[in-house]
Design an enzyme around this catalytic site. Sequence first.
Site, PDB file in Angstrom:
ATOM      1  N   ASP A  47     -34.520  14.504   6.137  1.00  0.00           N
ATOM      2  CA  ASP A  47     -33.609  15.627   5.902  1.00  0.00           C
ATOM      3  C   ASP A  47     -34.334  16.817   5.275  1.00  0.00           C
ATOM      4  O   ASP A  47     -34.771  16.745   4.129  1.00  0.00           O
ATOM      5  CB  ASP A  47     -32.471  15.165   4.983  1.00  0.00           C
ATOM      6  CG  ASP A  47     -31.376  16.205   4.852  1.00  0.00           C
ATOM      7  OD1 ASP A  47     -31.398  17.200   5.615  1.00  0.00           O
ATOM      8  OD2 ASP A  47     -30.492  16.023   3.994  1.00  0.00           O
TER       9      ASP A  47
ATOM     10  N   ASP B  89     -32.491  23.193  10.000  1.00  0.00           N
ATOM     11  CA  ASP B  89     -32.082  21.976   9.301  1.00  0.00           C
ATOM     12  C   ASP B  89     -32.110  20.757  10.213  1.00  0.00           C
ATOM     13  O   ASP B  89     -31.369  20.693  11.193  1.00  0.00           O
ATOM     14  CB  ASP B  89     -30.660  22.174   8.746  1.00  0.00           C
ATOM     15  CG  ASP B  89     -30.157  20.966   7.992  1.00  0.00           C
ATOM     16  OD1 ASP B  89     -30.975  20.240   7.409  1.00  0.00           O
ATOM     17  OD2 ASP B  89     -28.927  20.749   7.981  1.00  0.00           O
TER      18      ASP B  89
END
Length: 411
Positions: A102, A283
């Site tokens: 992440d 992201d």
Amino acid sequence: MFPTTLLTTLLLAFAVAANPVVVREPLVSLPMAKNFNTTGTLNLLQRDQARARQLVLSAERSLTGKPTPDIVGSIPATNAAVDYTVQVGIGSPPTTYTLLVDTGSSNTWIGAGKAYVRTPTSIQTPDTVSVSYGSGSFSGIEFLDTVNLGAGLIINNQSIGVANKTAGFGGIDGILGIGPVDLTVGTLRPHTSSSVPTVTDNLFSKGVISANLVSVSFAPTNSISSVNGELTFGGIDSSKFTGSIRFAPITTTYPASFFWGINQSIRYSTGTAILSTTAGIVDTGTTLILIASDAFARYQAATGAVLDNQVGLLRLTPAQFANLKSLFFVINGVTYELTANAQIWPRSLNTAIGGSNSFVYLIVGNIGTASGKGLDFINGMTFLERYYSVYDTANRRVGLATTSNTFATTN
Ligand SMILES: *[C@@H]1O[C@H](CO)[C@@H](O)[C@H](O)[C@H]1NC(C)=O
Ligand SMILES: *[C@@H]1O[C@H](CO)[C@@H](O)[C@H](O)[C@H]1NC(C)=O
Ligand SMILES: *[C@@H]1O[C@H](CO)[C@@H](O)[C@H](O)[C@H]1NC(C)=O
Ligand SMILES: *[C@@H]1O[C@H](CO)[C@@H](O)[C@H](O)[C@H]1NC(C)=O
């Protein structure tokens, strides 16, 4: 042992001559597995929108050092719909955990699936830790332990969270947070104003890697699960991109400035403006490409698509899809094309998201708020499957490059 790829890279100079990054070591790259889990209660869009709302709150938490509530609260089942994971060893001897990669969060933690196995290298700290992700959250105790990311990438005394409570994670043991370190501020108690060095920070400060950056290679796939990604610490893997890496500085606009945030504009085809230059983020933890609601309305009008409320995505008929034009993202003066094929969900996986084989679904979704909020887009996984990305902490910039998949028609 986990599989590792040793890449002997001689001398790679990055594209920006004014500030070149030179990598001259054998790079260690970790294979990343892409998994798709449809057992969640939220559709792809709802899950990504919840994440987008939480990202804004995460920036606020890091700015103030005060915890923010989990906006979704308790969610009954997993909603990590699509994720890329790596195998990480923790402890000595190590136990192997499957961690979601992440870039939009920076704490590394375990305990969602497999429980933490304490070994002699495990040191409990006085802090508790908690982080919310929009579609999930964890809380627990912060430990120091040896983290082994693969051949040679070993970090002693890495700060990790050990969860005793989690919600919203299925099929993974935790998260490898490779976002900017400031995002860890406000996650510890009682040391609320302390940051927690990320694995990348520690690899660099301990001299294991010679550049404080990570690079990500994702690729489109038509299957539910496939090991088709690669995470490289401290360098770039020249076999995974074409042309040169072009960089953009981290945006100064809050809250995107707390993440891998950039300024970007978007247009459809030759002339239709979708989003004028504004701040958002890149992201790996978001599946779709989300854009501000006013931009989304312009995109829908330009494509003639219909919103499928159940699936959460715009859909086209095959005839409309035949006319779909490219979407162009302009970042720091460089144009990145997202072809018609790159704008769609893989058709062989339509039914897996509750869709129909009679339609073609678009992966550009509504972020849920109007533009001008400082986080007006998220270039998620579906964008990163078409462009190689570099997260350069040392120079506060994000790099992108075309790949052999940029113009592929795999979807
Ligand atoms: C980790 O840090 C502690 C002190 O906080 C130290 O006693 C220990 O030796 C360190 N462990 C390793 C493996 O470096
Ligand atoms: C988790 O650990 C913390 C800190 O020791 C404790 O306060 C909390 O009650 C524990 N939660 C659960 C669900 O065990
Ligand atoms: C999908 O999520 C469910 C529910 O959390 C979990 O039990 C299962 O292991 C996951 N499947 C995969 C393949 O990750
Ligand atoms: C990004 O856009 C903002 C708002 O227009 C501007 O102030 C800033 O200089 C731009 N560039 C960067 C790197 O933030």
